[in-house]
Scaffold this active site. Structure first.
Site, short mmCIF file in Angstrom:
data_model
loop_
_atom_site.label_atom_id
_atom_site.label_comp_id
_atom_site.label_asym_id
_atom_site.label_seq_id
_atom_site.Cartn_x
_atom_site.Cartn_y
_atom_site.Cartn_z
N GLU A 30 11.97 20.15 -38.74
CA GLU A 30 12.92 21.03 -38.07
C GLU A 30 14.29 20.38 -37.89
O GLU A 30 14.74 20.14 -36.76
CB GLU A 30 12.36 21.50 -36.73
CG GLU A 30 11.07 22.29 -36.87
CD GLU A 30 10.64 22.96 -35.57
OE1 GLU A 30 10.95 22.43 -34.50
OE2 GLU A 30 9.98 24.01 -35.64
N GLU B 121 4.56 26.71 -39.43
CA GLU B 121 3.90 26.73 -38.12
C GLU B 121 3.86 28.17 -37.64
O GLU B 121 4.89 28.74 -37.29
CB GLU B 121 4.67 25.86 -37.12
CG GLU B 121 4.76 24.41 -37.53
CD GLU B 121 5.56 23.55 -36.55
OE1 GLU B 121 5.75 23.99 -35.40
OE2 GLU B 121 5.99 22.47 -36.96
C1 GAL Z 1 7.79 23.24 -33.38
C2 GAL Z 1 7.63 21.82 -33.86
C3 GAL Z 1 6.24 21.28 -33.61
C4 GAL Z 1 5.82 21.59 -32.21
C5 GAL Z 1 5.89 23.09 -31.98
C6 GAL Z 1 5.47 23.50 -30.60
O1 GAL Z 1 9.12 23.55 -33.14
O2 GAL Z 1 7.91 21.69 -35.23
O3 GAL Z 1 6.23 19.88 -33.81
O4 GAL Z 1 6.67 20.91 -31.35
O5 GAL Z 1 7.22 23.51 -32.18
O6 GAL Z 1 6.36 23.02 -29.64
#
Ligand code: GAL
Length: 675
Positions: A148, A309
Site C-alpha cells: 500500500e 485484501e
Molecule cells: C490494509 C493493510 C493490511 C492490514 C489491513 C487491515 O490496509 O494492507 O496490512 O493493515 O489494512 O488494517
C-alpha cells in the site's frame, strides 16, 4: 498479457506470526476451502536480514518447502513497508517527517521516505537478494511490491524529499526564472534566487503556501512513489520468469495510478474494506456500495485487476476504528461487488486474526481460537461458486458512460476551496445517480495520450470540473463531440493552465466554440444556499455550490435550464450546443444526484439492462462480457428481500436453473445470470 485465466481465491498469510507446527494444517484447510494462493512476507524484513548485510533465507525456505508439499501458490512480497529497527537507528535519514519536520519514529509502518539515497540502496539490495533467491521457486506465481504505497502518509516532508524535490523542479523548469514565472512568485515576494531556498510546502501563517508550488509538490509525491515502485519492478523483472507477475495495491493519495500501472507494474490490485462505509466514519449515502466507485477507479487504471485484501472479518487497530463483523452474506456480497466490477482474483485479509500486535482486533477469516466458523463456511461456499463461474475471468465490464478523471485537476482541486468541494460533491452525485439508474460507467483518465477514439464507445462523457484545461484536452473533447458524442462539462471548466494559473481569456478558455457560450459572471454559494436552484421546464433542479452564469453566443446553443433565484434569475444554467454531429452540454453547478438523474432522463440515457430486467435502485447491476458470453450481476446491499422482474428467460449461473418473471433476491443476496 492476461495473468488470470479463471476466477481465483487467495488469502493473506503471515508464517512469521505462527508456530511452524500450524503451517501445513493451515495450508490444507485453505485448499479445502478453495483458497489456492497466499500472499506472504510484506512486513518480514528481519526474517531475511536481521543484521545489516547478513542475509538468511532459511525461515521462508522452510515455509516454502511446506507449501510445496501442497498445491498452494504464493505471492511473495518485497518487505520494504517496514524497515528494520537496526536500519532506522543506523540511518535515521530514512525516516519520514511531518510538515514541521518532526520525525516519525520506528514502531508503526510506512515510516520511511522514498528519497533517502541510503534507503534506495538498502531497498535495491534486499529486493535483489530476494529476487535472486526466490525467482525460480516453483510455487511463486507473483510478487507484490512493498505494501500500500502512500497509505497512511500521502505527503512527505523529510529532508531527503526536499532535496529530491529540487532535482525534480530543476528537470521540469531548467532555470529558476522559469520556475518563478510558473509559480507566480512575484506575488507576496516569494521570488527564489537559489534552489536551496525551495522546500516542500512548510508551515506558513494560515498554513497557506503558494498554490502552484503546492500543485507541483503533489505531482512530486506521485513521481517519487512511481520511481520507488519502479526500482523494485525493474529488479524483479530482471530475475523473474515471464509468467510471474508483479503488482501492488492502490488506491491512496497522490499517486497517478495509470502511470504506476503503465511504468512499474503488470497489473494493479486493490484492498477492499467496504465495512468502512457502514461504520460511522463512512459518511456517504451509498455506504458499502460506494466501494464500487473505488473499484471503478482501479478498473480505469488498467483493465485486468485483482483484490489483494478483501474484508473477511470485523476490523480495528488497538487504538483506531471500530467496525462490526460482516453479517451473514456480506462477505459474499462484497466478493461479488469486486467481481461484478471486474476483479478476477479475490484474496481475503487475513487467514487468522493475529493474537498480538497493533492489529490484534483486525479480524481475519478465522478467530483467535482457530476453529472453523461461519466466515470460513461462507468463503468455502464462494469457492464452490467460483468453480461454476471460472470463465468469467477476462470478461469486460460494460459501461455506457465515461467520467473523465484528471490527476492534475484532482490535486489542484484538493488545494482550492473554490472548485475543490465541487469535485467531491460531483464525484459522489454522479456515482450515485449512475448507480441507481443502472447506467454503468468507467473512469477514463486524462493523459497526453488520450484520444477522441478512446471516448467513442461511450454514449455520454461527463467532464465534471476540468478547471485545468490545455489545448490538447480541449481538442480531444471537440473531436469526440464532432464525431457524434455527448459531452457534459460541469462548473468552472477551463480557466486554468497546467500550472494552475488563470490566463487572461474568456471562459471556458479555448472552448467557447464547443459550448457556444461564454461565462462572463459567476458566484460561489454556501452549501445551504436557498438560491441553489434552476428550472428545467416545470421542474426545479438542485444546483449546489457554484453558479456559472452562461451567455449563449452561438445560434446553435440552446438553453436547457435557467437559474430560478437571486439577481441572475432567468440566466441560463444548463445549455447544450450542437457541435458537429454531437452535443456539448455545459452544466453551471456541481452535479447533484437527483439533478443528474433528471439529466439522464432528458438525454434519453437508459438502463443497461432495460431489456433484461426491472431491478430496484437499491441494487447494483453490471454486465461482464467477452468471448461470446455475458453475465449479468444483481447485488442487493440491503438487509431486506427485494423483488426483481426478469424480462426474459435466463440461466442462473450458480444453480443452472432457467429463471424468468418475478424473482425474490434475499437480503445481501447476489444473482448472476447468463444473458
Ligand atoms: C490494509 C493493510 C493490511 C492490514 C489491513 C487491515 O490496509 O494492507 O496490512 O493493515 O489494512 O488494517
Amino acid at each position: 498479457m492476461k495473468y488470470f485465466n479463471r476466477l481465483a481465491m487467495g488469502t493473506c498469510y503471515y508464517p512469521e506470526h505462527w508456530d511452524e507446527s500450524l503451517w501445513l494444517n493451515d495450508l490444507q484447510r485453505m485448499l479445502k476451502a478453495g483458497i489456492g494462493t497466499i500472499r506472504i512476507a510484506e512486513f518480514a524484513w528481519n526474517k531475511f536480514e536481521n543484521e545489516e548485510g547478513v542475509f538468511t533465507f532459511d525461515f521462508f525456505d522452510r515455509f516454502l518447502d511446506v507449501v510445496e508439499q501442497t498445491d498452494m501458490k504464493v505471492i511473495f512480497c518485497t518487505p520494504t513497508a517496514t524497515p528494520p529497527a537496526w536500519l532506522t537507528q543506523k540511518y535515521p535519514e530514512v525516516l519520514q517527517a511531518d510538515q514541521d519536520g518532526h520525525i516519525f519514529y520506528h514502531g508503526c509502518r510506512r515510516h520511511y521516505n522514498y528519497n533517502a539515497p541510503v534507503y534506495l540502496e538498502k531497498t535495491r539490495i534486499i529486493v535483489e537478494e530476494l529476487a535472486q533467491h526466490y525467482a525460480n521457486r516453483r510455487c511463486i506465481v507473483g510478487w507484490q511490491i512493498d505494501n500500500e504505497l502512500n497509505c497512511q502518509i500521502g505527503e512527505f516532508f523529510s529532508e531527503a524529499d526536499s532535496v529530491a524535490f529540487r532535482v525534480f523542479l530543476k528537470e521540469k523548469y531548467g532555470t529558476l526564472n522559469k520556475l518563478n514565472e510558473a509559480w507566480g512568485t512575484v506575488f507576496w515576494n516569494q521570488t527564489y534566487t537559489d534552489w536551496s531556498q525551495i522546500y516542500l510546502p512548510r508551515h506558513t501563517p494560515h498554513n497557506t503556501s503558494n498554490p502552484h508550488l503546492k500543485l507541483d509538490s503533489l505531482r512530486f509525491y506521485s513521481e517519487s512513489c512511481i520511481s520507488y515502485c519502479k526500482l523494485h519492478y525493474d529488479i524483479l523483472k530482471k530475475h523473474l520468469p515471464k509468467n510471474v507477475f508483479v503488482t501492488t495495491q492502490g488506491l491512496f493519495p497522490h499517486v497517478n495510478y495509470n502511470r504506476l500501472h503503465d511504468e512499474a507494474l503488470d497489473f494493479l490490485t486493490y484492498d477492499s474494506y467496504p465495512m468502512f462505509g457502514l461504520s460511522d466514519e463512512g459518511g456517504n449515502r451509498l455506504k458499502d456500495r460506494k466501494w464500487s466507485m473505488e473499484l471503478a477507479r482501479i478498473r480505469g487504471a488498467g483493465n485486468e485487476f485483482g483484490i489483494m485484501e478483501q474484508q473477511s472479518g470485523p476490523g480495528g487497530w488497538y487504538n483506531r476504528r471500530f467496525m462490526p463483523t460482516p453479517k451473514p452474506g456480506q462477505i459474499r456480497l462484497w466478493t461479488y461487488q469486486s467481481v461484478a466490477n471486474g476483479a478476477d482474483y479475490i484474496s481475503y485479509f487475513r487467514w487468522r486474526t493475529c493474537t498480538f500486535g497493533t492489529e490484534i482486533y483486525w479480524h481475519g477469516i478465522l478467530n483467535y481460537d482457530n476453529q472453523d466458523n461461519r466466515r470460513l463456511q461462507e468463503i468455502t461456499d464462494i469457492g464452490r461458486e467460483f468453480e461454476k463461474l471460472s470463465d468469467l475471468a477476462g470478461k469486460t465490464y460494460q459501461a455506457k458512460v465515461a467520467i473523465l478523471y484528471d490527476y492534475d485537476n484532482e490535486w489542484d482541486g484538493e488545494t482550492d476551496v473554490w472548485h475543490g468541494p465541487l469535485r467531491k460533491y460531483s464525484n459522489a452525485g454522479l456515482f450515485q445517480a449512475l448507480q441507481e439508474s443502472h447506467v454503468p460507467f468507467n473512469y477514463v483518465t486524462v493523459s497526453p495520450n488520450l484520444r477522441a477514439a478512446d471516448l467513442k464507445a461511450y454514449e455520454v462523457v461527463f467532464a465534471p470540473h476540468m478547471t485545468i484545461m490545455d489545448p490538447d484536452l480541449a481538442e480531444c473533447m471537440k473531436e469526440y463531440v464532432k464525431g457524434g458524442g455527448i459531452l457534459i462539462a460541469g462548473a468552472r471548466t477551463g480557466y486554468k493552465d497546467r500550472n494552475g494559473r488563470c490566463p487572461m481569456d474568456i471562459m471556458p478558455i479555448g472552448m467557447t466554440d464547443l459550448f457556444g457560450m461564454e461565462i462572463r459572471d459567476f458566484t460561489a454559494l454556501n452549501a445551504e444556499s436557498p438560491y441553489a436552484y434552476a428550472s428545467l421546464g416545470d421542474k426545479k433542479l438542485y444546483m449546489p455550490f457554484f453558479h456559472d452564469l452562461l451567455t449563449p453566443v452561438a445560434d446553435t446553443c440552446e438553453t436547457v435550464a435557467v437559474y430560478s433565484e437571486d439577481f441572475y434569475k432567468g440566466t441560463p444554467a444548463i445549455v447544450k450546443n450542437q457541435y458537429g454531429k454531437g452535443q456539448a452540454w455545459y452544466f453551471g453547478a456541481a452535479f447533484d444526484c437527483e439533478t443528474v438523474k433528471e439529466l439522464l432522463k432528458t438525454l434519453g440515457v437508459e438502463s443497461l439492462i432495460k431489456d433484461l430486467a426491472e431491478v430496484p435502485p437499491c441494487c447494483e447491476i453490471s454486465i461482464r462480457e467477452g468471448d461470446g458470453k455475458a453475465y449479468l450481476f444483481v447485488l442487493n446491499y440491503t438487509g431486506d428481500t427485494v423483488e426483481l422482474e426478469l424480462k426474459k428467460e435466463m440461466r442462473n449461473a450458480l444453480t443452472d436453473e432457467k429463471v424468468s418473471g418475478a424473482y425474490k433476491l434475499d437480503a445481501y443476496g447476489v444473482l448472476i445470470l447468463e444473458v
